[in-house]
Design a protein around this motif. Structure first.
Motif, PDB file in Angstrom:
ATOM      1  N   ILE A 154       0.832  -1.209   0.000  1.00 14.17           N
ATOM      2  CA  ILE A 154       0.000   0.000   0.000  1.00 14.17           C
ATOM      3  C   ILE A 154       0.865   1.257   0.000  1.00 14.17           C
ATOM      4  O   ILE A 154       0.507   2.265  -0.614  1.00 14.17           O
ATOM      5  CB  ILE A 154      -0.969  -0.028   1.194  1.00 14.17           C
ATOM      6  N   CYS A 155       2.016   1.203   0.653  1.00 10.09           N
ATOM      7  CA  CYS A 155       2.924   2.358   0.633  1.00 10.09           C
ATOM      8  C   CYS A 155       3.358   2.699  -0.793  1.00 10.09           C
ATOM      9  O   CYS A 155       3.563   3.877  -1.125  1.00 10.09           O
ATOM     10  CB  CYS A 155       4.149   2.097   1.509  1.00 10.09           C
ATOM     11  N   GLU A 156       3.484   1.679  -1.651  1.00  9.75           N
ATOM     12  CA  GLU A 156       3.871   1.919  -3.041  1.00  9.75           C
ATOM     13  C   GLU A 156       2.749   2.609  -3.810  1.00  9.75           C
ATOM     14  O   GLU A 156       3.000   3.479  -4.659  1.00  9.75           O
ATOM     15  CB  GLU A 156       4.261   0.607  -3.707  1.00  9.75           C
ATOM     16  N   LEU A 157       1.508   2.228  -3.532  1.00  8.88           N
ATOM     17  CA  LEU A 157       0.381   2.903  -4.170  1.00  8.88           C
ATOM     18  C   LEU A 157       0.324   4.369  -3.753  1.00  8.88           C
ATOM     19  O   LEU A 157       0.106   5.257  -4.585  1.00  8.88           O
ATOM     20  CB  LEU A 157      -0.931   2.209  -3.797  1.00  8.88           C
ATOM     21  N   ILE A 158       0.519   4.626  -2.456  1.00 10.43           N
ATOM     22  CA  ILE A 158       0.487   6.001  -1.948  1.00 10.43           C
ATOM     23  C   ILE A 158       1.586   6.839  -2.581  1.00 10.43           C
ATOM     24  O   ILE A 158       1.360   7.981  -2.989  1.00 10.43           O
ATOM     25  CB  ILE A 158       0.607   5.991  -0.413  1.00 10.43           C
ATOM     26  N   ALA A 159       2.773   6.272  -2.682  1.00  5.45           N
ATOM     27  CA  ALA A 159       3.896   7.010  -3.268  1.00  5.45           C
ATOM     28  C   ALA A 159       3.657   7.319  -4.740  1.00  5.45           C
ATOM     29  O   ALA A 159       3.906   8.439  -5.203  1.00  5.45           O
ATOM     30  CB  ALA A 159       5.182   6.207  -3.099  1.00  5.45           C
ATOM     31  N   SER A 160       3.138   6.334  -5.490  1.00  2.00           N
ATOM     32  CA  SER A 160       2.914   6.548  -6.925  1.00  2.00           C
ATOM     33  C   SER A 160       1.738   7.481  -7.186  1.00  2.00           C
ATOM     34  O   SER A 160       1.662   8.130  -8.226  1.00  2.00           O
ATOM     35  CB  SER A 160       2.671   5.208  -7.624  1.00  2.00           C
ATOM     36  N   GLY A 161       0.801   7.568  -6.216  1.00  2.00           N
ATOM     37  CA  GLY A 161      -0.378   8.412  -6.406  1.00  2.00           C
ATOM     38  C   GLY A 161      -0.119   9.891  -6.272  1.00  2.00           C
ATOM     39  O   GLY A 161      -0.925  10.712  -6.713  1.00  2.00           O
ATOM     40  N   LYS A 162       1.016  10.230  -5.627  1.00  2.00           N
ATOM     41  CA  LYS A 162       1.404  11.640  -5.476  1.00  2.00           C
ATOM     42  C   LYS A 162       0.268  12.505  -4.903  1.00  2.00           C
ATOM     43  O   LYS A 162      -0.006  13.607  -5.379  1.00  2.00           O
ATOM     44  CB  LYS A 162       1.894  12.214  -6.809  1.00  2.00           C
ATOM     45  N   GLY A 163      -0.392  11.983  -3.888  1.00  2.00           N
ATOM     46  CA  GLY A 163      -1.449  12.729  -3.226  1.00  2.00           C
ATOM     47  C   GLY A 163      -2.852  12.295  -3.591  1.00  2.00           C
ATOM     48  O   GLY A 163      -3.815  12.635  -2.888  1.00  2.00           O
ATOM     49  N   LEU A 164      -3.014  11.512  -4.656  1.00  2.00           N
ATOM     50  CA  LEU A 164      -4.337  11.088  -5.104  1.00  2.00           C
ATOM     51  C   LEU A 164      -4.779   9.761  -4.487  1.00  2.00           C
ATOM     52  O   LEU A 164      -5.970   9.434  -4.528  1.00  2.00           O
ATOM     53  CB  LEU A 164      -4.363  10.961  -6.632  1.00  2.00           C
ATOM     54  N   LEU A 165      -3.828   9.006  -3.927  1.00  2.00           N
ATOM     55  CA  LEU A 165      -4.154   7.678  -3.395  1.00  2.00           C
ATOM     56  C   LEU A 165      -3.788   7.545  -1.920  1.00  2.00           C
ATOM     57  O   LEU A 165      -3.533   6.451  -1.426  1.00  2.00           O
ATOM     58  CB  LEU A 165      -3.416   6.594  -4.212  1.00  2.00           C
ATOM     59  N   ASP A 166      -3.782   8.658  -1.212  1.00  2.00           N
ATOM     60  CA  ASP A 166      -3.380   8.635   0.201  1.00  2.00           C
ATOM     61  C   ASP A 166      -4.363   7.868   1.080  1.00  2.00           C
ATOM     62  O   ASP A 166      -4.042   7.516   2.210  1.00  2.00           O
ATOM     63  CB  ASP A 166      -3.230  10.069   0.728  1.00  2.00           C
ATOM     64  N   ASN A 167      -5.549   7.580   0.571  1.00  2.00           N
ATOM     65  CA  ASN A 167      -6.562   6.876   1.353  1.00  2.00           C
ATOM     66  C   ASN A 167      -6.564   5.366   1.073  1.00  2.00           C
ATOM     67  O   ASN A 167      -7.564   4.687   1.308  1.00  2.00           O
ATOM     68  CB  ASN A 167      -7.954   7.442   1.042  1.00  2.00           C
ATOM     69  N   SER A 168      -5.439   4.841   0.612  1.00  2.00           N
ATOM     70  CA  SER A 168      -5.396   3.455   0.129  1.00  2.00           C
ATOM     71  C   SER A 168      -5.572   2.420   1.235  1.00  2.00           C
ATOM     72  O   SER A 168      -6.071   1.321   0.976  1.00  2.00           O
ATOM     73  CB  SER A 168      -4.085   3.200  -0.618  1.00  2.00           C
TER      74      SER A 168
END
Length: 253
Positions: free
Chosen positions: A133-147
């Motif tokens: 999930i940390c990888e999703l948050i990092a790649s989202g650049k603010g758009l996936l912080d609620n993962s």
């Protein structure tokens, strides 16, 4: 290099967490009439966390308690899935349990895009996700912080009555937001409030206070692992083990 460093850390984390739970008499008794179990690994990589879980099962549960294990593992890296296929094949040859597994090559950029159509089971006994999930948050650049919230809302309803979900991550932060343990704490607590029928099993503090907690808690567990590359390899992680409320209360009691 990967299998000699990152893999043993993930293996040890998962093995220690689940081995501890499996020795709980209340939880172990839940499997007295259950011969077949199902496992889903999200972002499995080469399977360190999955192999740790399987080893804990092999150590604690006899062949008369659990005879069949069905596994679905999803990852976007084809080479990592190749490593995992080799490891699962070796494990299947050495255990007396019947192992069936399906490795699903899937690149998902968010929890919303995660496709579970290949998972031929509506009631899972174990759902695990480690350092994904940390990888999703990092790649989202603010758009996936609620993962973390999105993961819990999507996956927890697929747990069986005795199922457990392990969400584990590193304790670092990405440049645009706060530390992963703080994000996990906020979002999992909110997801449990919204779902209502699930509860945190571990950490114990979250079992007792999770529903009313509004503190930006930084929870960290340090595992010390000895393997071929390091005599004392430190692994710092944050994690939650989740299950249905009745199961969690039975185990804690």
């Amino acid at each position: 290099r990967y299998l000699g460093t990152y893999f043993p850390r993930s293996y040890a984390e998962s093995f220690c967490i689940f081995s501890n739970i499996f020795h709980n008499r209340a939880y172990k008794s839940k499997f007295s009439d259950k011969r077949s179990i199902s496992i889903l690994s999200i972002g499995c990589g080469s399977g360190g966390d999955l192999m740790g879980l399987l080893t804990a099962i092999e150590k604690v549960y006899t062949d008369t308690e659990i005879t069949h294990i069905n596994i679905w593992a999803i990852d976007g890296n084809q080479q990592s899935l190749g490593f995992l296929n080799t490891l699962l094949d070796l494990f299947a040859r050495r255990t007396t349990k019947t192992i069936k597994y399906k490795l699903c090559h899937q690149v998902f950029s968010s929890m919303a895009s995660l496709d579970l159509s290949d998972v031929e089971c509506e009631s899972l006994d174990f759902i695990i996700s480690a350092k994904v999930i940390c990888e999703l948050i990092a790649s989202g650049k603010g758009l996936l912080d609620n993962s973390y919230y999105d993961f819990a809302i999507k996956l927890l309803p697929k747990l069986s009555d005795i199922g457990l979900c392990l969400i584990l991550d590193v304790t670092t932060r990405t440049s645009h937001t706060t530390f992963n343990p703080i994000l996990m704490n906020r979002q999992i607590n909110q997801a449990l409030r919204d779902l209502k029928i699930f509860k945190t099993l571990l950490p114990l503090s979250c079992f007792y206070y999770g529903e009313q907690c509004d503190i930006d808690c930084f929870y960290q567990k340090v595992f010390t692992v000895k393997h071929s590359r390091f005599a004392a390899d430190k692994s710092k992680v944050t994690y939650r083990v989740l299950g249905r409320e009745g199961l969690a209360k039975a185990i804690i009691s």
